[in-house]
Design an enzyme around this catalytic site. Structure first.
Site, PDB file in Angstrom:
ATOM      1  N   HIS A  75       0.863  -1.182   0.000  1.00 17.25           N
ATOM      2  CA  HIS A  75       0.000   0.000   0.000  1.00 17.25           C
ATOM      3  C   HIS A  75       0.900   1.233   0.000  1.00 17.25           C
ATOM      4  O   HIS A  75       1.977   1.251   0.609  1.00 17.25           O
ATOM      5  CB  HIS A  75      -0.878   0.004   1.265  1.00 17.25           C
ATOM      6  CG  HIS A  75      -1.285   1.374   1.726  1.00 17.25           C
ATOM      7  ND1 HIS A  75      -0.583   2.068   2.702  1.00 17.25           N
ATOM      8  CD2 HIS A  75      -2.299   2.179   1.340  1.00 17.25           C
ATOM      9  CE1 HIS A  75      -1.164   3.236   2.896  1.00 17.25           C
ATOM     10  NE2 HIS A  75      -2.205   3.330   2.082  1.00 17.25           N
ATOM     11  N   ASN A  87       0.547   5.835  -0.526  1.00 18.61           N
ATOM     12  CA  ASN A  87      -0.235   7.010  -0.887  1.00 18.61           C
ATOM     13  C   ASN A  87       0.556   8.281  -0.591  1.00 18.61           C
ATOM     14  O   ASN A  87       1.451   8.292   0.265  1.00 18.61           O
ATOM     15  CB  ASN A  87      -1.596   7.029  -0.176  1.00 18.61           C
ATOM     16  CG  ASN A  87      -1.503   7.466   1.272  1.00 18.61           C
ATOM     17  OD1 ASN A  87      -1.463   8.660   1.573  1.00 18.61           O
ATOM     18  ND2 ASN A  87      -1.478   6.500   2.180  1.00 18.61           N
ATOM     19  N   ARG A 107      -0.676  12.544  -0.211  1.00 23.47           N
ATOM     20  CA  ARG A 107      -1.896  13.350  -0.138  1.00 23.47           C
ATOM     21  C   ARG A 107      -1.552  14.769   0.320  1.00 23.47           C
ATOM     22  O   ARG A 107      -0.507  15.019   0.922  1.00 23.47           O
ATOM     23  CB  ARG A 107      -2.905  12.711   0.805  1.00 23.47           C
ATOM     24  CG  ARG A 107      -2.354  12.433   2.194  1.00 23.47           C
ATOM     25  CD  ARG A 107      -3.270  11.519   3.006  1.00 23.47           C
ATOM     26  NE  ARG A 107      -2.767  11.348   4.362  1.00 23.47           N
ATOM     27  CZ  ARG A 107      -1.887  10.425   4.714  1.00 23.47           C
ATOM     28  NH1 ARG A 107      -1.418   9.575   3.822  1.00 23.47           N
ATOM     29  NH2 ARG A 107      -1.465  10.333   5.966  1.00 23.47           N
ATOM     30  N   GLY A 114     -18.369   9.715   2.111  1.00 22.15           N
ATOM     31  CA  GLY A 114     -17.570   9.656   0.900  1.00 22.15           C
ATOM     32  C   GLY A 114     -18.017   8.545  -0.036  1.00 22.15           C
ATOM     33  O   GLY A 114     -18.961   7.789   0.251  1.00 22.15           O
TER      34      GLY A 114
END
Length: 316
Positions: free
Chosen positions: A107, A109, A111, A260
């Site tokens: 994983h 990410n 942001r 969301g």
């Protein structure tokens, strides 16, 4: 200053998504992405991609949502409150669940958030990182992963890798199981120390290093033979991944509670998982050995004293 840099961050995130998709597609050899672009009525949207039916890895699921939208819920602990505008939020998120039990789940990410208020300077911060979840861990792979992570951090100070390595160990921790989700990596949040340019440069260093960290492991392990027992163990351990995401992951909980897009929020779930009551691996088995890796360790310090590992992380 806020609007001056929003386009730079957005363009970087979209370019990163393209490069990640291209690198992973090339590594697999046969996979193609299904793209799903979507918009929210209140503004913003995203672009999700899923890769299935790969070549070596068959049902290797990969999702790359990109969000660039304001949100009315100030769910982040650094977010200001009364009188502040909604937060533009952008990110590039990926999760990989290979079919082959010898290729780790991973994983990553990066942001970005920013908030504004008339008469006040904007408040912005970066976050991100990457972590590795092997089921049949190999020390050279774990060491390689952490060496790439450290190399991404080194230009920004000697204290950066140790700080964000520990943060990763502490964040991706299943308290109810008393074990880490995997072998860690990097995790950072609330980053706005120093200038915008410095923080943005660090985010780019982390995002740009993911393929360097992951693809050599894929290439070494994707042709490893596996059997039904190993597949069953992989699915059992995937259950731990699900438990973390639904019980402890701050982003998943915030996304669901704030209304969301459910498909994107739950993108990190594996396509298949299983649970078994009170499972105990056979002592001395490869499955039992995994437990040696599920607690924080100084992987690079251990490697420095291991004569079987070279400086690149390859076995001599």
């Amino acid at each position: 200053m806020a609007h001056e840099h929003l386009d730079d961050v957005k363009h970087y995130l979209l370019d990163l998504q393209e490069r990640l998709c291209a690198g992973l597609t090339e590594a697999d050899g046969a996979a193609r992405f299904q793209e799903d672009s979507w918009e929210r009525e209140e503004g913003g949207g995203g672009r999700s991609r899923v890769m299935t039916n790969g070549g070596y890895l068959k049902r290797w699921r990969q999702l790359f949502p990109r969000l660039w939208r304001p949100t009315t819920a100030f769910g982040h602990r650094r977010a200001p409150r009364a009188g502040w505008a909604q937060l533009p939020r952008g990110g590039c998120f990926l999760v990989l669940h290979p079919e082959n039990p010898h290729v780790p789940t991973s994983h990553g990410n990066v942001r970005f958030f920013i908030a504004e208020k008339t008469g006040e300077p904007p408040v912005w911060w970066f976050g991100g990182g990457f972590d590795l979840t092997p089921f049949y861990p190999v020390m050279e792979d774990v060491v390689h992963w952490h060496r790439v992570a450290k190399a991404a951090c080194d230009p920004f100070g000697d204290e950066v890798y140790p700080r964000y390595k520990v943060w990763c160990d502490e964040y991706f921790y299943l308290k109810h199981r008393d074990e880490t989700r995997g072998v860690g990596g990097l995790f950072f949040d609330d980053l706005n120390e120093g200038s915008f340019a410095e923080c943005f440069a660090f985010q780019r260093a982390v995002g740009d290093s993911f393929l360097d960290a992951y693809l050599p492991i894929v290439k070494r392990r994707k042709n490893d033979a596996w059997n039904d027992q190993e597949r069953d163990f992989q699915l059992y351990r995937r259950g731990r991944y699900v438990e973390f995401n639904l019980v402890w992951d701050r982003g998943t909980l915030f996304g669901l509670q704030s209304g969301g897009r459910t498909e994107s929020i739950l993108m990190s779930m594996p396509p298949l998982a299983r649970w078994e009551y009170a499972f105990e691996p056979m002592p001395g088995s490869a499955e039992a050995r995994l437990q040696d890796f599920l607690h924080p360790r100084d992987w690079l310090d251990e490697a420095a004293g291991d004569a079987t590992l070279s400086i690149s992380g390859e076995a001599l």
